[in-house]
Design a protein around this motif. Sequence first.
Motif, PDB file in Angstrom:
ATOM      1  N   SER A 138       0.825  -1.204   0.000  1.00 23.63           N
ATOM      2  CA  SER A 138       0.000   0.000   0.000  1.00 23.63           C
ATOM      3  C   SER A 138       0.859   1.253   0.000  1.00 23.63           C
ATOM      4  O   SER A 138       0.371   2.346  -0.236  1.00 23.63           O
ATOM      5  N   ARG A 139       2.162   1.087   0.257  1.00 24.15           N
ATOM      6  CA  ARG A 139       3.094   2.215   0.215  1.00 24.15           C
ATOM      7  C   ARG A 139       4.007   2.064  -0.994  1.00 24.15           C
ATOM      8  O   ARG A 139       4.252   0.955  -1.465  1.00 24.15           O
ATOM      9  N   PRO A 140       4.550   3.147  -1.494  1.00 27.02           N
ATOM     10  CA  PRO A 140       5.500   3.068  -2.618  1.00 27.02           C
ATOM     11  C   PRO A 140       6.700   2.206  -2.234  1.00 27.02           C
ATOM     12  O   PRO A 140       7.252   2.334  -1.147  1.00 27.02           O
ATOM     13  N   LEU A 141       7.098   1.334  -3.157  1.00 31.32           N
ATOM     14  CA  LEU A 141       8.210   0.411  -2.914  1.00 31.32           C
ATOM     15  C   LEU A 141       9.226   0.579  -4.038  1.00 31.32           C
ATOM     16  O   LEU A 141       8.957   0.256  -5.188  1.00 31.32           O
ATOM     17  N   TYR A 142      10.392   1.100  -3.690  1.00 30.54           N
ATOM     18  CA  TYR A 142      11.409   1.345  -4.709  1.00 30.54           C
ATOM     19  C   TYR A 142      12.313   0.121  -4.926  1.00 30.54           C
ATOM     20  O   TYR A 142      12.631  -0.228  -6.060  1.00 30.54           O
ATOM     21  N   SER A 143      12.743  -0.512  -3.843  1.00 34.09           N
ATOM     22  CA  SER A 143      13.680  -1.641  -3.962  1.00 34.09           C
ATOM     23  C   SER A 143      13.427  -2.628  -2.828  1.00 34.09           C
ATOM     24  O   SER A 143      12.596  -2.395  -1.950  1.00 34.09           O
ATOM     25  N   MET A 144      14.182  -3.726  -2.861  1.00 36.52           N
ATOM     26  CA  MET A 144      14.082  -4.752  -1.823  1.00 36.52           C
ATOM     27  C   MET A 144      15.308  -4.714  -0.906  1.00 36.52           C
ATOM     28  O   MET A 144      15.692  -5.715  -0.319  1.00 36.52           O
ATOM     29  N   HIS A 171      10.261   2.530   1.570  1.00 35.02           N
ATOM     30  CA  HIS A 171      10.640   2.501   0.151  1.00 35.02           C
ATOM     31  C   HIS A 171      11.573   1.337  -0.160  1.00 35.02           C
ATOM     32  O   HIS A 171      11.609   0.865  -1.304  1.00 35.02           O
ATOM     33  N   MET A 172      12.323   0.852   0.843  1.00 33.23           N
ATOM     34  CA  MET A 172      13.270  -0.249   0.625  1.00 33.23           C
ATOM     35  C   MET A 172      12.719  -1.595   1.090  1.00 33.23           C
ATOM     36  O   MET A 172      13.469  -2.566   1.199  1.00 33.23           O
ATOM     37  N   GLY A 173      11.422  -1.654   1.364  1.00 32.53           N
ATOM     38  CA  GLY A 173      10.785  -2.933   1.674  1.00 32.53           C
ATOM     39  C   GLY A 173      10.814  -3.334   3.118  1.00 32.53           C
ATOM     40  O   GLY A 173      10.420  -4.456   3.456  1.00 32.53           O
ATOM     41  N   ILE A 214      20.520   3.649   7.540  1.00 32.11           N
ATOM     42  CA  ILE A 214      19.380   3.723   6.624  1.00 32.11           C
ATOM     43  C   ILE A 214      19.720   4.614   5.432  1.00 32.11           C
ATOM     44  O   ILE A 214      19.435   4.256   4.278  1.00 32.11           O
ATOM     45  N   ARG A 215      20.346   5.744   5.694  1.00 31.93           N
ATOM     46  CA  ARG A 215      20.678   6.683   4.610  1.00 31.93           C
ATOM     47  C   ARG A 215      21.689   6.064   3.650  1.00 31.93           C
ATOM     48  O   ARG A 215      21.581   6.231   2.431  1.00 31.93           O
ATOM     49  N   LYS A 216      22.681   5.365   4.207  1.00 33.05           N
ATOM     50  CA  LYS A 216      23.688   4.736   3.344  1.00 33.05           C
ATOM     51  C   LYS A 216      23.073   3.600   2.532  1.00 33.05           C
ATOM     52  O   LYS A 216      23.432   3.403   1.355  1.00 33.05           O
ATOM     53  N   ALA A 217      22.157   2.856   3.130  1.00 35.73           N
ATOM     54  CA  ALA A 217      21.480   1.787   2.392  1.00 35.73           C
ATOM     55  C   ALA A 217      20.657   2.362   1.240  1.00 35.73           C
ATOM     56  O   ALA A 217      20.568   1.753   0.164  1.00 35.73           O
ATOM     57  N   TRP A 218      20.062   3.521   1.450  1.00 33.24           N
ATOM     58  CA  TRP A 218      19.291   4.165   0.381  1.00 33.24           C
ATOM     59  C   TRP A 218      20.170   4.539  -0.806  1.00 33.24           C
ATOM     60  O   TRP A 218      19.733   4.532  -1.952  1.00 33.24           O
ATOM     61  N   GLU A 219      21.432   4.844  -0.545  1.00 29.74           N
ATOM     62  CA  GLU A 219      22.362   5.155  -1.638  1.00 29.74           C
ATOM     63  C   GLU A 219      22.624   3.918  -2.492  1.00 29.74           C
ATOM     64  O   GLU A 219      23.012   4.052  -3.657  1.00 29.74           O
ATOM     65  N   HIS A 220      22.436   2.732  -1.932  1.00 26.09           N
ATOM     66  CA  HIS A 220      22.641   1.477  -2.677  1.00 26.09           C
ATOM     67  C   HIS A 220      21.324   0.930  -3.236  1.00 26.09           C
ATOM     68  O   HIS A 220      21.269  -0.237  -3.625  1.00 26.09           O
ATOM     69  N   ARG A 221      20.287   1.762  -3.304  1.00 27.95           N
ATOM     70  CA  ARG A 221      18.958   1.254  -3.663  1.00 27.95           C
ATOM     71  C   ARG A 221      18.873   0.698  -5.070  1.00 27.95           C
ATOM     72  O   ARG A 221      18.044  -0.168  -5.356  1.00 27.95           O
ATOM     73  N   ASP A 222      19.742   1.148  -5.982  1.00 27.37           N
ATOM     74  CA  ASP A 222      19.676   0.679  -7.372  1.00 27.37           C
ATOM     75  C   ASP A 222      20.427  -0.636  -7.586  1.00 27.37           C
ATOM     76  O   ASP A 222      20.377  -1.196  -8.682  1.00 27.37           O
ATOM     77  N   ASP A 223      21.135  -1.092  -6.573  1.00 25.14           N
ATOM     78  CA  ASP A 223      21.866  -2.363  -6.670  1.00 25.14           C
ATOM     79  C   ASP A 223      20.949  -3.490  -6.196  1.00 25.14           C
ATOM     80  O   ASP A 223      20.683  -3.633  -5.003  1.00 25.14           O
ATOM     81  N   ILE A 224      20.462  -4.295  -7.134  1.00 24.83           N
ATOM     82  CA  ILE A 224      19.484  -5.332  -6.776  1.00 24.83           C
ATOM     83  C   ILE A 224      20.138  -6.481  -6.012  1.00 24.83           C
ATOM     84  O   ILE A 224      19.432  -7.285  -5.389  1.00 24.83           O
ATOM     85  N   ASN A 225      21.460  -6.564  -6.019  1.00 27.47           N
ATOM     86  CA  ASN A 225      22.157  -7.630  -5.287  1.00 27.47           C
ATOM     87  C   ASN A 225      22.565  -7.202  -3.883  1.00 27.47           C
ATOM     88  O   ASN A 225      23.161  -7.988  -3.137  1.00 27.47           O
ATOM     89  N   PHE A 226      22.276  -5.964  -3.526  1.00 29.68           N
ATOM     90  CA  PHE A 226      22.675  -5.446  -2.213  1.00 29.68           C
ATOM     91  C   PHE A 226      21.535  -5.601  -1.216  1.00 29.68           C
ATOM     92  O   PHE A 226      20.365  -5.395  -1.557  1.00 29.68           O
ATOM     93  N   HIS A 227      21.896  -5.943   0.031  1.00 29.98           N
ATOM     94  CA  HIS A 227      20.910  -6.023   1.104  1.00 29.98           C
ATOM     95  C   HIS A 227      21.479  -5.351   2.339  1.00 29.98           C
ATOM     96  O   HIS A 227      22.638  -5.591   2.723  1.00 29.98           O
ATOM     97  N   ALA A 228      20.688  -4.502   2.962  1.00 28.25           N
ATOM     98  CA  ALA A 228      21.162  -3.706   4.098  1.00 28.25           C
ATOM     99  C   ALA A 228      21.492  -4.567   5.312  1.00 28.25           C
ATOM    100  O   ALA A 228      22.213  -4.127   6.206  1.00 28.25           O
ATOM    101  N   GLY A 229      20.956  -5.777   5.383  1.00 27.02           N
ATOM    102  CA  GLY A 229      21.222  -6.639   6.522  1.00 27.02           C
ATOM    103  C   GLY A 229      22.577  -7.308   6.498  1.00 27.02           C
ATOM    104  O   GLY A 229      22.927  -8.022   7.441  1.00 27.02           O
TER     105      GLY A 229
END
Length: 878
Positions: A138-144, A171-173, A214-229
């Motif tokens: 229900s919210r905008p989702l940019y990446s996973m 936005h990052m799921g 969180i801010r640094k993870a958002w900088e990697h949002r276009d990398d589909i192989n990256f995960h903040a965890g």
Amino acid sequence: MADSSILTLGPGRSILVDSSVYDSRIAETSKEQYFIGLHSDETEGVLPRVETRVVLVGEACKMAELEKALQDLNTPCIKTDNVCDFGDGENCEFETVFVLKDFQAPEYSFLYKNDSRILGPPAVMHCANKGEPLPFSSRPLYSMTMLNLSLCFTGFRKKDEVVALVNLVHHMGGTIRKDFDSAKVTHLIARSTHGEKYRLAVCMGTPILTPDWIRKAWEHRDDINFHAGNELFRTEFKVPPFQDCVLSFLGFSEEEKNNMEERTQKHGGRFQAVGDERCTHLVVEENSIKELPFTPSKRLYVVKQEWFWGSIQMDARAGESMYSYEKPESPAMKKAVSLLSLTTPNSGRKRRRLRETLAQLTKETEISPFPPRKRPSAEHSLSMGSLLDISNTPDTKSSGENAKIPKSSTPALPKQSARWQVSKELYQTESNYVDILATVLQLFKYPLEKEGQVGGPILAQEEIKTIFGSIPDIYEVHTRIKADLEELVMNWSEERSVGDIILKYSGELVKAYPPFVNFFEMSKETIVRCERQKPRFHAFLKINQSKPECGRQTLVELLIRPVQRLPSVALLLNDIKKHTSDDNPDKLTLEKAIESLKEVMTHINEDKRKTEGQKQIFDVVYEVDGCPANLLSSHRSLVHRVETIALGDKPCDRGEHVTLFLFNDCLEIARKRHKVITNFRSPLGQTRPPAQLKHITLMPLSQIRRVLDIQDTEECQNAFALVVRPPTEQENLLFSFQLTAEDTLKTTWLRTLCRQVANTICRADAEDLIQSTDPDSVQVSTKDMDSTLSRASRAIKKTSKKVTRAFSFTKTPKRVLQRAFMANGTPDERSPCPDADRMSRMSSSSTLATVHSPSMINLSSAFERKYHTFSRSTTHLI
């Protein structure tokens, strides 16, 4: 039409059947409520199918990889620059999904206000890679980037900051939880180290991170192989334990204070002088401070030093209440003292204090071999203090003789014999030793191995194994030895055998000690390295080494006890043997026990020598670039190493600095590298120094036919040579060197070399391999070895070789060329017609002659000079 399974729930809402990301506001049971009792066949008849339509907006229209991902999902797409053409996006026939590249664009605001489904290109491509349908949220989702992560916030004062961070997480799921539920919250985002949520996260081992994560993870949002965890990524954003803390230190030495101040800054805190109003914590050395120099304010935490080191060990701020420092003159203490003074007479208190002091002194100096009695008395007690009194005081001797000893009918007098006194000392030292081993295990090893440590494991399992080795096995065998010695001392008689106890466990001692003693240096180095590189381990040692059980000793000092124990036992057994009569059967048993301990120590020393020898071989492999792998062998050991300068053209150019590594069966020859390339970094992050030497040859000692001791003259000093016959050569070769190290005696080196050669070829006459000769007979000279002209000549020769190799067009192997020109330059005496034979050779080698390469210029004379054979000068030496 795309095959998309969409369910319409009411007139205005639809949800994908295989949705993978759900709105955190929707109850977790909602999906079960929607689809309970409905199978796929039944839903086709009850609910109509609708088609998913993807609309690419703006820059997303230009992304070819995005279109490819939609094709893989079998989902049609529409491109547009004006989202207003689609109205509010609600349609009974289509489920419209808008894909935007920029979540800050006006198109995004328009779609967000209309509650449209908004996805980012990385979310679509992620689903395509996984083979999953497009997610519903229900919210905008940019990446996973934060898929399956649940976050909780604490310590924030600005609402706008929290709202911005929450939007990025959505936005990052990721999902957000207001309350800290340890079972569901995966990360705590903290602005401070205060509060209940922070304490719960520390206790549960939940990662506590800064908002920058969180801010640094958002900088990697276009990398589909990256995960903040990812653990390596999030480690950088851990909340330091002393964040927002201002510490001051009282009662520490200047060195220790500087160390703690440095670590305070390293872990996010600040420090000020004692008494500064800005301080939040006063760390006190409780053993040296009896009274605070000022009255602390209510907001100042006064804590013991264990709080400081415990916070570093946990990598989180520890609770101050557990480590609160209490002054000796605190109201609670005063009340206890006043009550004691009211109920106890002064004389009785003094006597009790004296008894406690004496008992404490006795406990610190000796350990009683006897268990405590239920009703101790002066007549029947056999504490170690009373035994000492009996042995030293004539007046009490008779009372000791009349004492009744349980489980023994032997009079008390024999128990004070010298033999018994030394046996008692053996038990006392054994008891102390077992207590030390127990301290090592209980205070250090077991806590380090404990699972679920706050902040994660302090050390890796390999490091723990390296540090402690076979300490548990040593502890187990000595615990049984202690029990047997205790039984022996309690039921003493002169006929009892002390040696049998040692012989009984000699086999287990052989198994337990070598693995630890042989690698003790490695264990010590591991402790020092880990303490330097890992602050949590340093804090762990500080906490435990300050405990009374350690007796102010470091872990290294405690671990050296097993190295010293067996020689100490051997000395005590020798002392017992001295006080044992010749007719006592234990005399012979003690001798056997002492010999068994000597065998154990010999076995340890032999294993240690072998271990150190293998380590030396590894050091050679690391030091020599290109060293053959077959140098590593279980039967090989390094005997000697010498630094030399080459005097001939073999095995390398004259003037080269050459290192000779003599092993028991071979000789490794390596020259000093002209240029060091780079460092080697191991996977564990340890930098290995670059190789300083370059491999030339690994020569079996069986190839050495003679060792020449070249006589010293004005033009030749400290030189020697080896007459070598490699299996690939038809003639003898001469390797000549000059020793450069002042501490290396030529005679000692040559004798050592000849002894190893003789052992290899199974000859007893090692001295016969050495032969003295003058420098002129072998054309060797050390004159002008380090002159400017000599260095320039070597530099020109090296440059010439490089140029020759660079302009060479022939691929003929070097050895083939050598043999060809050897045949061409050596007349065949057996040929009846030398001229005709030489002409035939020239015609047969015409292919080589036709190649006009710089590498072929005067090659025959160069080879003759470089590979000079000493058939005339050395044949008589064989």
